[in-house]
Design a protein around this motif. Structure first.
Motif: not given
Length: 174
Positions: A58-64, A149-157, A161-166
């Motif tokens: 959910r945070a990463f916004a990349v399914p699968g 990586g080479e994929s278009a970002p779906t969220a600000d990385p 990172a901050r959301e997952l760290a919190e």
């Protein structure tokens, strides 16, 4: 013939006596623990920083995620391909966070100071494709790395990172 067993202790005692009788008035060296900068260990983090696969997705916004690796030092969530998106959590016990920060800076990712839940840390990024975030706890630290990586970002990385760290820090066992 004289035995070597007698000469070794005498040499050691003589050397110790010379050292003790020296005219050096220097103070004794501090204990090793203080000299090495050891600190108290931080809190306990459950597997994967106590963050679920669904929360990462959910945070990463990349399914699968095609691979989720869990081991004694951390977890990695990956999407297919060698240069595909990934999220990594690592927990370092008894390791200085400064070394991780210096490594980021050495490869051209300037690190900035941050604070999460009152704990100091750093964040370093490479554009919108990569962000790493570390948070120190005494002699330990946790580290989140977000890579599109080479994929278009779906969220600000760095937001990811901050959301997952919190989340992982709020669930740590103190």
């Amino acid at each position: 013939m004289r035995s070597r067993a007698w000469t070794t202790p005498i040499v050691v005692i003589a050397a110790a006596g010379l050292t003790a009788c020296g005219g050096d008035d220097a103070p004794p060296a501090p204990p090793q623990a203080a000299a090495s900068g050891e600190a108290e260990p931080g809190p306990f983090f459950d597997e994967c920083g106590a963050v679920t696969d669904d929360e990462v997705a959910r945070a990463f916004a990349v399914p699968g995620f095609t691979t989720v690796t869990r081991n004694s030092v951390g977890c990695e969530w990956e999407v297919a391909g060698t240069s595909g998106p990934s999220v990594t959590f690592s927990w370092y016990r008894g390791s200085p966070i400064g070394r991780e920060r210096a490594g980021s800076e050495l490869i051209g990712r300037a690190a900035s100071d941050i604070e999460i839940a009152g704990q100091p840390g750093f964040v370093a990024s490479a554009g919108n494709y990569l962000c790493e975030l570390g948070v120190a706890f005494g002699g330990d630290f946790v580290h989140w790395s977000i890579m599109y990586g080479e994929s278009a970002p779906t969220a600000d990385p760095c937001d990811v990172a901050r959301e997952l760290a919190e989340t992982s820090i709020s669930r740590a066992e103190r």
